[in-house]
Design a protein around this motif. Structure first.
Motif, PDB file in Angstrom:
ATOM      1  N   VAL A   5      24.212   4.706  29.094  1.00  0.00           N
ATOM      2  CA  VAL A   5      23.253   4.015  29.943  1.00  0.00           C
ATOM      3  C   VAL A   5      24.018   3.176  30.960  1.00  0.00           C
ATOM      4  O   VAL A   5      25.155   2.758  30.712  1.00  0.00           O
ATOM      5  N   ARG A   6      23.399   2.944  32.113  1.00  0.00           N
ATOM      6  CA  ARG A   6      24.004   2.086  33.136  1.00  0.00           C
ATOM      7  C   ARG A   6      23.308   0.728  33.129  1.00  0.00           C
ATOM      8  O   ARG A   6      22.076   0.648  33.151  1.00  0.00           O
ATOM      9  N   LYS A   7      24.092  -0.326  33.095  1.00  0.00           N
ATOM     10  CA  LYS A   7      23.566  -1.683  33.209  1.00  0.00           C
ATOM     11  C   LYS A   7      24.364  -2.385  34.289  1.00  0.00           C
ATOM     12  O   LYS A   7      25.571  -2.599  34.139  1.00  0.00           O
ATOM     13  N   GLY A   9      26.643  -2.659  37.166  1.00  0.00           N
ATOM     14  CA  GLY A   9      27.677  -1.748  37.640  1.00  0.00           C
ATOM     15  C   GLY A   9      28.502  -1.133  36.538  1.00  0.00           C
ATOM     16  O   GLY A   9      29.551  -0.550  36.807  1.00  0.00           O
ATOM     17  N   THR A  10      28.029  -1.238  35.279  1.00  0.00           N
ATOM     18  CA  THR A  10      28.818  -0.764  34.142  1.00  0.00           C
ATOM     19  C   THR A  10      28.089   0.354  33.407  1.00  0.00           C
ATOM     20  O   THR A  10      26.879   0.269  33.164  1.00  0.00           O
ATOM     21  N   LEU A  11      28.828   1.403  33.064  1.00  0.00           N
ATOM     22  CA  LEU A  11      28.332   2.439  32.164  1.00  0.00           C
ATOM     23  C   LEU A  11      28.734   2.085  30.736  1.00  0.00           C
ATOM     24  O   LEU A  11      29.885   1.719  30.482  1.00  0.00           O
ATOM     25  N   TYR A  12      27.788   2.197  29.805  1.00  0.00           N
ATOM     26  CA  TYR A  12      28.051   1.982  28.384  1.00  0.00           C
ATOM     27  C   TYR A  12      27.829   3.307  27.658  1.00  0.00           C
ATOM     28  O   TYR A  12      26.755   3.909  27.771  1.00  0.00           O
ATOM     29  N   GLY A  13      28.840   3.784  26.949  1.00  0.00           N
ATOM     30  CA  GLY A  13      28.728   5.008  26.169  1.00  0.00           C
ATOM     31  C   GLY A  13      28.971   4.710  24.703  1.00  0.00           C
ATOM     32  O   GLY A  13      30.010   4.141  24.340  1.00  0.00           O
ATOM     33  N   VAL A  14      28.013   5.065  23.854  1.00  0.00           N
ATOM     34  CA  VAL A  14      28.096   4.766  22.425  1.00  0.00           C
ATOM     35  C   VAL A  14      28.521   6.010  21.651  1.00  0.00           C
ATOM     36  O   VAL A  14      27.992   7.098  21.852  1.00  0.00           O
ATOM     37  N   VAL A  15      29.474   5.848  20.748  1.00  0.00           N
ATOM     38  CA  VAL A  15      29.989   6.938  19.926  1.00  0.00           C
ATOM     39  C   VAL A  15      29.043   7.189  18.747  1.00  0.00           C
ATOM     40  O   VAL A  15      28.494   6.260  18.152  1.00  0.00           O
ATOM     41  N   TYR A  16      28.868   8.452  18.425  1.00  0.00           N
ATOM     42  CA  TYR A  16      27.992   8.881  17.325  1.00  0.00           C
ATOM     43  C   TYR A  16      28.401   8.271  15.986  1.00  0.00           C
ATOM     44  O   TYR A  16      27.567   7.780  15.228  1.00  0.00           O
ATOM     45  N   PHE A  17      29.688   8.299  15.674  1.00  0.00           N
ATOM     46  CA  PHE A  17      30.168   7.881  14.360  1.00  0.00           C
ATOM     47  C   PHE A  17      30.190   6.361  14.203  1.00  0.00           C
ATOM     48  O   PHE A  17      30.392   5.618  15.162  1.00  0.00           O
ATOM     49  N   MET A  28      31.333   0.041  14.794  1.00  0.00           N
ATOM     50  CA  MET A  28      30.991   1.092  15.741  1.00  0.00           C
ATOM     51  C   MET A  28      31.937   1.034  16.935  1.00  0.00           C
ATOM     52  O   MET A  28      32.655   0.035  17.136  1.00  0.00           O
ATOM     53  N   ILE A  29      31.980   2.121  17.700  1.00  0.00           N
ATOM     54  CA  ILE A  29      32.862   2.224  18.866  1.00  0.00           C
ATOM     55  C   ILE A  29      32.028   2.530  20.098  1.00  0.00           C
ATOM     56  O   ILE A  29      31.095   3.343  20.032  1.00  0.00           O
ATOM     57  N   TYR A  30      32.343   1.855  21.192  1.00  0.00           N
ATOM     58  CA  TYR A  30      31.686   2.175  22.455  1.00  0.00           C
ATOM     59  C   TYR A  30      32.715   2.105  23.575  1.00  0.00           C
ATOM     60  O   TYR A  30      33.794   1.524  23.423  1.00  0.00           O
ATOM     61  N   TRP A  31      32.396   2.741  24.683  1.00  0.00           N
ATOM     62  CA  TRP A  31      33.288   2.803  25.829  1.00  0.00           C
ATOM     63  C   TRP A  31      32.567   2.262  27.058  1.00  0.00           C
ATOM     64  O   TRP A  31      31.353   2.429  27.200  1.00  0.00           O
ATOM     65  N   THR A  32      33.305   1.603  27.945  1.00  0.00           N
ATOM     66  CA  THR A  32      32.705   1.092  29.170  1.00  0.00           C
ATOM     67  C   THR A  32      33.489   1.577  30.383  1.00  0.00           C
ATOM     68  O   THR A  32      34.703   1.790  30.326  1.00  0.00           O
ATOM     69  N   SER A  33      32.769   1.790  31.467  1.00  0.00           N
ATOM     70  CA  SER A  33      33.388   2.180  32.736  1.00  0.00           C
ATOM     71  C   SER A  33      32.721   1.414  33.868  1.00  0.00           C
ATOM     72  O   SER A  33      31.494   1.349  33.944  1.00  0.00           O
ATOM     73  N   ARG A  34      33.540   0.850  34.750  1.00  0.00           N
ATOM     74  CA  ARG A  34      33.027   0.127  35.908  1.00  0.00           C
ATOM     75  C   ARG A  34      33.275   0.895  37.205  1.00  0.00           C
ATOM     76  O   ARG A  34      33.062   0.357  38.292  1.00  0.00           O
ATOM     77  N   ASP A  35      33.748   2.150  37.092  1.00  0.00           N
ATOM     78  CA  ASP A  35      34.017   2.949  38.287  1.00  0.00           C
ATOM     79  C   ASP A  35      33.351   4.329  38.188  1.00  0.00           C
ATOM     80  O   ASP A  35      33.937   5.339  38.514  1.00  0.00           O
ATOM     81  N   ARG A  36      32.107   4.331  37.683  1.00  0.00           N
ATOM     82  CA  ARG A  36      31.290   5.541  37.595  1.00  0.00           C
ATOM     83  C   ARG A  36      31.913   6.622  36.720  1.00  0.00           C
ATOM     84  O   ARG A  36      31.760   7.823  36.963  1.00  0.00           O
ATOM     85  N   GLY A  70      19.636   8.659  23.055  1.00  0.00           N
ATOM     86  CA  GLY A  70      18.689   7.745  23.682  1.00  0.00           C
ATOM     87  C   GLY A  70      19.198   6.324  23.719  1.00  0.00           C
ATOM     88  O   GLY A  70      19.731   5.805  22.733  1.00  0.00           O
ATOM     89  N   MET A  71      19.066   5.683  24.867  1.00  0.00           N
ATOM     90  CA  MET A  71      19.495   4.302  25.028  1.00  0.00           C
ATOM     91  C   MET A  71      18.800   3.764  26.262  1.00  0.00           C
ATOM     92  O   MET A  71      18.617   4.487  27.248  1.00  0.00           O
ATOM     93  N   GLU A  72      18.357   2.517  26.228  1.00  0.00           N
ATOM     94  CA  GLU A  72      17.704   1.937  27.398  1.00  0.00           C
ATOM     95  C   GLU A  72      18.069   0.466  27.538  1.00  0.00           C
ATOM     96  O   GLU A  72      18.432  -0.199  26.568  1.00  0.00           O
ATOM     97  N   VAL A  73      17.974  -0.012  28.777  1.00  0.00           N
ATOM     98  CA  VAL A  73      18.175  -1.423  29.078  1.00  0.00           C
ATOM     99  C   VAL A  73      16.806  -2.078  29.186  1.00  0.00           C
ATOM    100  O   VAL A  73      15.951  -1.625  29.969  1.00  0.00           O
ATOM    101  N   LEU A  74      16.577  -3.129  28.425  1.00  0.00           N
ATOM    102  CA  LEU A  74      15.305  -3.840  28.466  1.00  0.00           C
ATOM    103  C   LEU A  74      15.307  -4.883  29.576  1.00  0.00           C
ATOM    104  O   LEU A  74      16.354  -5.201  30.150  1.00  0.00           O
TER     105      LEU A  74
END
Length: 218
Positions: A5-7, A9-17, A28-36, A70-74
């Motif tokens: 999901v994008r919040k 200027g940052t992309l947040y990607g959540v790992v399944y495991f 849990m593990i997640y990854w972030t990107s600020r450059d698309r 599925g993921m959303e920003v409230l």
């Protein structure tokens, strides 16, 4: 990454495991990107569950609850997603709605979407409600579609109160049990207002709901 999901200027990607810490906590593990998505930073967070959903001991390397589609920003900036696995006293899979108020660092359970198996005797050997996917659909409700087992139909549940409670799961209205049987569903509300659902095994399929809310599928 099972969800992204994008919040701002940052992309947040959540790992399944996830990985077990205690009966009420998983790493849990997640990854972030600020450059698309050109570069990513790996980060770690945690999932905390209440005592009523205490996790089984000694399961192995993976955690008992796993993130899925599925993921959303409230509106308040918090992030919302879904997980499934073994929790509490239920022997079958349980699907839950989870939320993070600090950009994926800490997650807590908002509600149980579905637990156990459908009451129909044809499904008594089902795995339970698992591999959930959710989306905020055209009528404003939250819709969650779940697998119950290989070669068994998908089921859906709906929340009319922002995820605090859910309707009893039903098979996808409009589809036969064989048309709806599959695994790993994913929902997407298209710009046209049509709600799309992809799923696979056996076959890769897309079902469409013209009303945008999953009241009927074709």
């Amino acid at each position: 990454l099972t969800s992204m999901v994008r919040k701002g200027g940052t992309l947040y990607g959540v790992v399944y495991f996830t990985y077990p810490v205690s009966r009420t906590e998983e790493r849990m593990i997640y990854w972030t990107s600020r450059d698309r998505g050109h570069t990513w930073i790996r980060r770690e967070g945690r999932v905390v569950v209440p005592d009523s959903l205490a996790l089984p001991e000694g399961k192995g390397v993976w955690g008992s609850l796993l993130f899925h589609r599925g993921m959303e920003v409230l509106r308040d900036g918090s992030l919302q997603g879904v997980m499934y696995g073994h929790a509490g006293k239920e022997k079958k899979d349980t699907s839950v709605l989870v939320r993070s108020d600090d950009n994926c660092r800490n997650w807590h359970v908002v509600s149980v979407i579905a637990a156990g198996v459908p009451p129909d005797s044809a499904f008594h050997n089902a795995e339970g409600y698992c591999e959930p996917t959710f989306a905020r659909v055209k009528d404003g409700s939250l819709l969650c579609v779940m697998r119950i087992g290989s070669s068994m139909p998908l089921f859906q549940a709906r929340s009319l109160d922002q995820g605090r409670s859910w309707t009893t799961p039903v098979m996808l209205p409009g589809l036969s049990s064989t048309d709806a049987e599959s695994v790993c569903p994913q929902l997407l509300l298209l710009k046209s207002g049509v709600l799309a659902l992809s799923y696979g095994r056996p076959h890769d399929r897309i079902a469409l709901s013209a009303d945008g809310s999953g009241n009927r599928w074709d």
